[in-house]
Design an enzyme around this catalytic site. Structure first.
Site, PDB file in Angstrom:
ATOM      1  N   SER A 136       0.869  -1.171   0.000  1.00 48.34           N
ATOM      2  CA  SER A 136       0.000   0.000   0.000  1.00 48.34           C
ATOM      3  C   SER A 136       0.907   1.223   0.000  1.00 48.34           C
ATOM      4  O   SER A 136       1.673   1.420   0.947  1.00 48.34           O
ATOM      5  CB  SER A 136      -0.870  -0.071   1.265  1.00 48.34           C
ATOM      6  OG  SER A 136      -1.558   1.127   1.475  1.00 48.34           O
ATOM      7  N   LYS A 162      -1.161  -1.038  -4.412  1.00 45.77           N
ATOM      8  CA  LYS A 162      -2.335  -0.211  -4.078  1.00 45.77           C
ATOM      9  C   LYS A 162      -1.842   1.211  -3.875  1.00 45.77           C
ATOM     10  O   LYS A 162      -0.890   1.443  -3.120  1.00 45.77           O
ATOM     11  CB  LYS A 162      -2.977  -0.785  -2.825  1.00 45.77           C
ATOM     12  CG  LYS A 162      -3.786   0.149  -1.964  1.00 45.77           C
ATOM     13  CD  LYS A 162      -4.589  -0.677  -0.952  1.00 45.77           C
ATOM     14  CE  LYS A 162      -4.560  -0.061   0.439  1.00 45.77           C
ATOM     15  NZ  LYS A 162      -5.246  -0.915   1.429  1.00 45.77           N
ATOM     16  N   LEU A 163      -2.485   2.158  -4.555  1.00 45.29           N
ATOM     17  CA  LEU A 163      -2.108   3.562  -4.408  1.00 45.29           C
ATOM     18  C   LEU A 163      -3.119   4.262  -3.522  1.00 45.29           C
ATOM     19  O   LEU A 163      -4.335   4.213  -3.782  1.00 45.29           O
ATOM     20  CB  LEU A 163      -2.086   4.256  -5.784  1.00 45.29           C
ATOM     21  CG  LEU A 163      -1.207   3.626  -6.859  1.00 45.29           C
ATOM     22  CD1 LEU A 163      -1.309   4.437  -8.160  1.00 45.29           C
ATOM     23  CD2 LEU A 163       0.251   3.561  -6.399  1.00 45.29           C
ATOM     24  N   LYS A 164      -2.648   4.921  -2.497  1.00 46.03           N
ATOM     25  CA  LYS A 164      -3.530   5.763  -1.698  1.00 46.03           C
ATOM     26  C   LYS A 164      -3.855   6.999  -2.531  1.00 46.03           C
ATOM     27  O   LYS A 164      -2.946   7.589  -3.143  1.00 46.03           O
ATOM     28  CB  LYS A 164      -2.824   6.183  -0.400  1.00 46.03           C
ATOM     29  CG  LYS A 164      -2.590   5.022   0.566  1.00 46.03           C
ATOM     30  CD  LYS A 164      -3.898   4.535   1.171  1.00 46.03           C
ATOM     31  CE  LYS A 164      -3.648   3.620   2.366  1.00 46.03           C
ATOM     32  NZ  LYS A 164      -4.925   3.170   2.964  1.00 46.03           N
ATOM     33  N   ASP A 189      -6.976   3.207  -3.045  1.00 46.74           N
ATOM     34  CA  ASP A 189      -7.669   3.261  -1.751  1.00 46.74           C
ATOM     35  C   ASP A 189      -7.830   4.721  -1.346  1.00 46.74           C
ATOM     36  O   ASP A 189      -6.840   5.419  -1.119  1.00 46.74           O
ATOM     37  CB  ASP A 189      -6.860   2.497  -0.692  1.00 46.74           C
ATOM     38  CG  ASP A 189      -7.576   2.418   0.660  1.00 46.74           C
ATOM     39  OD1 ASP A 189      -8.696   2.961   0.779  1.00 46.74           O
ATOM     40  OD2 ASP A 189      -7.009   1.804   1.586  1.00 46.74           O
ATOM     41  N   GLU A 214     -10.954   0.943  -3.474  1.00 46.06           N
ATOM     42  CA  GLU A 214     -11.218   0.664  -2.060  1.00 46.06           C
ATOM     43  C   GLU A 214     -11.791   1.904  -1.377  1.00 46.06           C
ATOM     44  O   GLU A 214     -11.211   2.995  -1.466  1.00 46.06           O
ATOM     45  CB  GLU A 214      -9.890   0.230  -1.411  1.00 46.06           C
ATOM     46  CG  GLU A 214     -10.023  -0.336  -0.008  1.00 46.06           C
ATOM     47  CD  GLU A 214      -8.677  -0.855   0.514  1.00 46.06           C
ATOM     48  OE1 GLU A 214      -7.794  -1.221  -0.310  1.00 46.06           O
ATOM     49  OE2 GLU A 214      -8.493  -0.868   1.744  1.00 46.06           O
ATOM     50  N   ASP A 239     -13.869  -1.278   2.884  1.00 45.26           N
ATOM     51  CA  ASP A 239     -12.945  -1.497   4.002  1.00 45.26           C
ATOM     52  C   ASP A 239     -13.635  -0.941   5.250  1.00 45.26           C
ATOM     53  O   ASP A 239     -14.349  -1.681   5.966  1.00 45.26           O
ATOM     54  CB  ASP A 239     -11.611  -0.802   3.667  1.00 45.26           C
ATOM     55  CG  ASP A 239     -10.598  -0.790   4.808  1.00 45.26           C
ATOM     56  OD1 ASP A 239     -10.952  -1.136   5.943  1.00 45.26           O
ATOM     57  OD2 ASP A 239      -9.423  -0.398   4.585  1.00 45.26           O
ATOM     58  N   LYS A 263     -10.169  -7.083   7.788  1.00 51.26           N
ATOM     59  CA  LYS A 263      -9.052  -6.835   8.702  1.00 51.26           C
ATOM     60  C   LYS A 263      -9.469  -7.376  10.050  1.00 51.26           C
ATOM     61  O   LYS A 263     -10.524  -6.982  10.583  1.00 51.26           O
ATOM     62  CB  LYS A 263      -8.751  -5.338   8.834  1.00 51.26           C
ATOM     63  CG  LYS A 263      -8.242  -4.702   7.557  1.00 51.26           C
ATOM     64  CD  LYS A 263      -7.882  -3.245   7.780  1.00 51.26           C
ATOM     65  CE  LYS A 263      -7.563  -2.579   6.451  1.00 51.26           C
ATOM     66  NZ  LYS A 263      -7.304  -1.135   6.592  1.00 51.26           N
ATOM     67  N   GLY A 291      -4.661  -4.551   6.244  1.00 49.42           N
ATOM     68  CA  GLY A 291      -3.807  -4.408   7.414  1.00 49.42           C
ATOM     69  C   GLY A 291      -3.976  -3.037   8.021  1.00 49.42           C
ATOM     70  O   GLY A 291      -4.566  -2.137   7.409  1.00 49.42           O
TER      71      GLY A 291
HETATM   72  O1  OSB Z   1      -7.081   1.694   4.518  1.00 48.56           O
HETATM   73  O2  OSB Z   1      -6.119  -0.150   4.196  1.00 48.56           O
HETATM   74  C1  OSB Z   1      -6.170   0.926   4.796  1.00 48.56           C
HETATM   75  C2  OSB Z   1      -3.137   1.314   7.089  1.00 48.56           C
HETATM   76  C3  OSB Z   1      -3.740   1.857   8.206  1.00 48.56           C
HETATM   77  C4  OSB Z   1      -5.099   2.109   8.198  1.00 48.56           C
HETATM   78  C5  OSB Z   1      -5.853   1.835   7.061  1.00 48.56           C
HETATM   79  C6  OSB Z   1      -5.250   1.288   5.930  1.00 48.56           C
HETATM   80  C7  OSB Z   1      -3.859   1.057   5.938  1.00 48.56           C
HETATM   81  C8  OSB Z   1      -3.120   0.559   4.777  1.00 48.56           C
HETATM   82  C9  OSB Z   1      -1.805  -0.162   5.005  1.00 48.56           C
HETATM   83  O3  OSB Z   1      -3.485   0.740   3.631  1.00 48.56           O
HETATM   84  C10 OSB Z   1      -2.040  -1.591   5.259  1.00 48.56           C
HETATM   85  C11 OSB Z   1      -0.897  -2.332   5.903  1.00 48.56           C
HETATM   86  O4  OSB Z   1       0.081  -2.660   5.236  1.00 48.56           O
HETATM   87  O5  OSB Z   1      -0.999  -2.640   7.107  1.00 48.56           O
HETATM   88 MG    MG Z   2      -8.305   0.698   3.093  1.00 56.18          MG
END
Ligand code: OSB
Ligand code: MG
Length: 373
Positions: A136, A162-164, A189, A214, A239, A263, A291
């Site tokens: 991510s 996955k790109l935020k 995401d 996402e 999510d 999760k 995660g």
């Molecule tokens: O939205 O998936 C998410 C981390 C913290 C809170 C929300 C998210 C995330 C991540 C990283 O995208 C996921 C990881 O590698 O733990």
């Molecule tokens: Mg997410």
């Protein structure tokens, strides 16, 4: 065997670099680590992997610590639990607070697995011995920095990127990565950064052949996601909006999601994760393990759950040491050929580094049978 002693640790670990998303910038790793010890001296550890602030869900690690010490520990200490379901019944009077409950629920799974010598994946009926992983990627400072990071991760063997995204960092970076890697399994995401008024953006993204989008809309929404999904071809993956199997039923009924991110921490533990997995499997909906930057403790439960058959897409499972100055397990897992092995030791299959746990503990409470409150 009774739970004779409960220890609740609020931990804070410095990051190598801060991590930026539409939720803000995370500057440290926080969690609540639960240690349970039974009357035979068997110990189990669990993690409530809540964030430093209540920006992802309503819980933060600090509120989870309060819930664990004031609400949950008194319901657990001195009791005899032969299953995780029995523990969940005991804490049922406490509403919500799913991260906090996950700390206790996972610690009990670990303890019960160690008692009978069985790995958690086996207890759950897992079918997979290794889990494919994706990464991510945070909102970068520049397109060049993002493209370099994607190249690095692909060279390390990651199987999905996955790109935020957030308003102002969406179409251009996603197009740039897609142009450079036409066959990459690519997802985005938004962490709830958009509204239905942004439909045109997501309609345009259909061209980019993303595996999923996402959580584009509000963290607690199901209805607008169903309207957006009816307008776009790319699958939406919920999510934040999925906290339970009941939420999942409603989301599937409304057509709000075509893939589900599970999760362990967000949904209240391993039992609820498996229920959501089973419901999605029965409805032909693929799931994958997300995660919340767990330590090696929390990640090991995620790996065991992700060994279930319908976890068919790569997990967010980067090694904790990629982010944090230190992990809390003695032997950190490694990515080999884009996969992480499901732990095979008893319980969650890791050993906690008790010195490092003590070093990174910011607050600590102990509960014993003679002193239940
Ligand atoms: O939205 O998936 C998410 C981390 C913290 C809170 C929300 C998210 C995330 C991540 C990283 O995208 C996921 C990881 O590698 O733990
Ligand atoms: Mg997410």
């Amino acid at each position: 065997m009774d739970i004779d002693r409960v220890d609740v640790h609020l931990i804070r670990i410095p990051l190598h670099h801060s991590f930026r998303t539409s939720m803000g910038t995370m500057a440290e790793k926080t969690a609540v680590i639960i240690r349970l010890e039974d009357s035979d001296g068997v110990v189990g550890y669990g993690e409530a992997p809540a964030m430093p602030n209540a920006t992802y869900t309503e819980e933060s690690a600090f509120s989870a610590f309060q819930c664990c010490t004031r609400d949950l520990a008194p319901l657990v200490v001195g009791r005899d639990f032969t299953s995780a379901e029995a523990l969940l019944d005991a804490v049922q009077p406490i509403r919500g607070n799913r991260f906090a409950k996950t700390g206790f629920e996972t610690a009990l799974w670990d303890l019960l697995g160690r008692r009978c010598g069985e790995p958690l994946s086996t207890s759950l009926g897992g079918t997979r011995t290794r889990v494919p992983v994706g990464d991510s990627l945070e909102i970068a400072d520049s397109l060049e920095a993002l493209l370099d990071l994607v190249d690095l991760r692909l060279s390390e063997g990651y199987r999905r990127i996955k790109l935020k995204i957030e308003p102002g960092w969406d179409r251009r970076p996603v197009e740039a990565v897609r142009q450079r890697h036409p066959d990459l399994m690519l997802t985005v995401d938004a962490n709830a950064a958009y509204t239905l008024a942004d439909s045109a953006l997501f309609e345009a993204m259909d061209e980019l052949e993303l595996t999923m989008i996402e959580q584009p809309l509000a963290f607690d929404d199901l209805l607008d996601h169903s309207i957006l999904q009816s307008r776009i071809r790319t699958p939406i993956c919920l999510d934040e909006s999925i906290r339970s199997v009941a939420d999942t039923r409603l989301a599937l009924h409304l057509g709000s999601t075509r893939i589900v991110n599970i999760k362990t921490g967000r949904v209240g533990g391993v039992v609820e994760s498996r229920r959501i997995h089973d419901l999605c499997a029965a409805n032909g909906i693929p799931v994958w393990m997300g995660g919340v930057f767990e330590t090696g403790i929390g990640r090991s439960f995620n790996l065991a759950v992700a060994s279930l058959a319908n976890f068919s897409l790569p997990a967010d499972m980067s090694p904790p040491l990629m982010y944090f100055e230190s992990d809390l397990v003695l032997v950190p897992f490694r990515i080999v050929d884009g996969y992480v092995d499901v732990p095979t030791g008893p319980g969650a299959g890791f050993d906690v580094d008790v010195d490092r746990l003590a070093f990174y503990t910011d607050e600590h409470s102990t509960f014993t049978v003679s002193d239940p409150a």
